[in-house]
Design a protein around this motif. Structure first.
Motif, PDB file in Angstrom:
ATOM      1  N   SER A   1       1.049  -1.217   0.036  1.00  0.00           N
ATOM      2  CA  SER A   1       0.236   0.122   0.013  1.00  0.00           C
ATOM      3  C   SER A   1       0.846   1.151  -0.062  1.00  0.00           C
ATOM      4  O   SER A   1       2.101   1.378   0.701  1.00  0.00           O
ATOM      5  CB  SER A   1      -0.941   0.024   1.437  1.00  0.00           C
TER       6      SER A   1
ATOM      7  N   GLN B   1      -5.954   3.914   5.354  1.00  0.00           N
ATOM      8  CA  GLN B   1      -6.654   2.606   4.629  1.00  0.00           C
ATOM      9  C   GLN B   1      -6.884   1.713   6.031  1.00  0.00           C
ATOM     10  O   GLN B   1      -5.875   1.538   6.672  1.00  0.00           O
ATOM     11  CB  GLN B   1      -5.759   1.994   3.742  1.00  0.00           C
TER      12      GLN B   1
ATOM     13  N   TYR C   1      -6.083  -1.543   6.426  1.00  0.00           N
ATOM     14  CA  TYR C   1      -5.315  -2.667   5.849  1.00  0.00           C
ATOM     15  C   TYR C   1      -5.722  -3.900   6.199  1.00  0.00           C
ATOM     16  O   TYR C   1      -5.941  -5.067   5.236  1.00  0.00           O
ATOM     17  CB  TYR C   1      -3.822  -2.531   6.092  1.00  0.00           C
TER      18      TYR C   1
ATOM     19  N   GLU D   1      -9.735  -0.942   0.166  1.00  0.00           N
ATOM     20  CA  GLU D   1      -8.972  -0.234  -1.197  1.00  0.00           C
ATOM     21  C   GLU D   1      -9.566   1.392  -1.327  1.00  0.00           C
ATOM     22  O   GLU D   1     -10.849   1.551  -1.235  1.00  0.00           O
ATOM     23  CB  GLU D   1      -9.553  -0.883  -2.199  1.00  0.00           C
TER      24      GLU D   1
ATOM     25  N   VAL E   1      -4.069   3.989  -1.783  1.00  0.00           N
ATOM     26  CA  VAL E   1      -3.228   2.748  -1.638  1.00  0.00           C
ATOM     27  C   VAL E   1      -2.531   2.787  -2.901  1.00  0.00           C
ATOM     28  O   VAL E   1      -1.391   2.129  -3.000  1.00  0.00           O
ATOM     29  CB  VAL E   1      -4.404   1.583  -1.885  1.00  0.00           C
TER      30      VAL E   1
END
Length: 523
Positions: free
Chosen positions: A35, A170, A172, A177, A181
């Motif tokens: 990311s 984000q 993760y 998404e 990212v």
């Protein structure tokens, strides 16, 4: 063999799209950054890429010492407040100015629940704009080494984040998404041109970077980062002039590489460490044949695992001598390291079997071992599995890609796991991330076994707020001695970091295994 040739062809076709220009560096590693959101992850493999694009208030110089970056200066204005004077005339890659508003926003974002950077900011309760180029960071308690903790905390554009719906990091672990990212907008020396996950990432030099032309800066106009997981394929790409630089050459090839007059190699000691971790929270292990009990809650079992591992043989045969056995839980490069603790427990299968019997596991038990599926890590895990089998611990080895493994670590869903941690020179961040009890609010973010010890927690918290360096080192020593006795983690080894490149490339090698592109020069 066919799979290897196909993989090489894919890499070759990707890299061939860009000609080998004089100022283009084509470099490769086995790891994808996963990311580009600078606050969502706190992993070495992401740091290698993200820090080329984003910058923090502080950074490290060529000697790995703390230096000003987007902050020109700082000072404590009270026991619980530090004032940072921001660097003027800095712009983000989209041309907008970096101001105190962006700094305040960035700290708020880095402290958010989905940020893996929140753990290193424990004690920071917020940031306040004083004027357009001045920020006060406010603390819940005194913190004598706050600037050190701000390393790798990226400054982001509030305007860009709002425009693209990424005001929060984000998630993760939740496989979220977001725009951040695969897109980026930093102030750093390189601008993101494109990112193809698990394949390659292209960066171009930032013509408006505030540090351009400074002492020791490099001359790259472009950098292409190729993700090549297979060891043989990475070296084949280097041999065929498809790439110029390999961050992680295969251990079995290092000796040959050093003899190759057509290549140049650099070597240094790793500030990071490799460990074995254990689920020490659940009353019953998830991935074991032991019912109603958790063997890893017993220090005798953890000690048995330690005695069962012949780390010298692993280093000699698997890592080809490219590592140093570790008995201490931190590197000699970390402040507070104690040499007296770096003597490993002796390899002794007999002792291991006796400890297991004494703990009530004379017949051993079955357990799953999670590991990243990169070649050398997987090979070490396989060797450990075979050694543990000799004392009755029957291991089911489970290699997985980093995108699967690291969420297991941060969510504590593995029973037994191998992992590494690369700290800065101050010990607190590592101890707070990896050893302190998980609290869901930052501490213990990478405590994958959910080990918890109230006395250790108190000592780690005391390290954070102790202003006297001598007393901090004494507290760190107390923590390391307790870890040595309790073995929340079993220390394994420290790597010897070897980078290989073409002879006309000059770089600065940090002990963190991060290649800083701002200093790369192609002659």
């Amino acid at each position: 063999m066919l799979a290897r040739l196909i993989a090489f062809a894919l890499v070759s076709s990707a890299l061939a799209l860009t000609p080998a220009l004089a100022k283009t560096l084509r470099f490769a590693s086995a790891f994808d950054p996963n990311s580009l959101d600078p606050h969502s992850l706190a992993l070495l493999y992401q740091t290698r890429v993200v820090t080329q694009i984003y910058e923090g208030l502080v950074n490290r110089d060529r000697d790995f010492k703390l230096e000003p970056s987007l902050a020109l200066s700082w000072q404590a204005t009270s026991p619980t407040s530090w004032r940072f004077k921001l660097r003027p005339n800095v712009t983000f890659h989209d041309g907008t100015a970096f101001t105190a508003d962006d700094a305040v926003f960035s700290f708020e974002r880095a402290l958010a629940k989905t940020s893996q950077r929140a753990s290193q900011l424990r004690g920071v309760i917020g940031a306040r704009k004083v004027d357009p180029m001045t920020v006060d960071i406010q603390l819940s308690a005194p913190d004598a080494v706050l600037p050190d903790k701000l390393w790798l905390v990226a400054m982001m554009s509030k305007q860009w984040a709002a425009k693209n719906g990424v005001m929060l990091p984000q998630d993760y672990n939740g496989k979220q998404e977001t725009h951040a990212v695969r897109n980026a907008n930093g102030t750093g020396p390189f601008v993101l041109k494109s990112y193809e996950p698990d394949r390659r990432l292209v960066l171009t030099a930032n013509p408006n970077w505030w540090g351009k032309g400074g002492p020791g800066t490099g001359n790259l106009t472009e950098a292409i980062y190729a993700v090549i997981q297979a060891d043989a394929t990475r070296l084949a790409a280097l041999a065929s002039n498809e790439i110029d630089f390999v961050i992680d050459p295969p251990f079995q090839d290092v000796a040959r590489i050093k003899r190759d007059s057509t290549l140049k190699s650099l070597e240094t000691s790793d500030i990071g460490m490799q460990y074995l971790g254990f689920d020490q929270a659940r009353p019953e292990l998830q991935f074991s044949d032991v019912k109603g009990r958790n063997p890893f809650k017993d220090v005798r079992v953890r000690r048995a695992v330690y005695h069962a591992i012949d780390i010298d043989t692993i280093i000699a045969k698997v890592l080809r001598g490219q590592a140093t056995p570790a008995g201490a839980h931190v590197s000699p490069l970390v402040d507070g390291y104690l040499r007296e603790l770096d003597q490993r427990l002796p390899y002794s299968p007999a002792t291991a079997r006796a400890l297991l019997k004494d703990a009530g596991y004379g017949d051993g038990f079955e357990i799953a071992l999670d590991c990243v599926n990169v070649t050398y890590r997987a090979a070490v895990c396989q060797a450990i599995s075979a050694m543990l089998a000799q004392v009755g611990i029957r291991v089911s080895f489970q290699p997985s890609p980093s995108s699967i493994f690291f969420p297991k670590l941060t969510q504590a869903t593995a029973s037994f796991f191998e992992f590494g941690w690369t700290p800065g020179t101050d010990p607190w961040a590592m101890l707070n991330n990896v050893i302190r009890s998980w609290d869901g609010a930052g501490s213990g973010a990478f405590n994958g076994g959910r080990y918890s010890n109230a006395k250790l927690d108190a000592l780690i918290d005391a390290i954070r707020i102790e202003p006297d360096i001598g007393k901090r080192r004494a507290l760190t020593g107390d923590v390391l001695r307790m870890m040595n006795a309790e073995l929340p983690l079993v220390p394994l080894y420290r790597r010897k970091l070897t980078w290989v490149m073409r002879p006309n490339i000059d770089v600065v090698q940090w002990p963190s295994d991060v290649l800083e592109l701002r200093w790369v020069r192609i002659n």
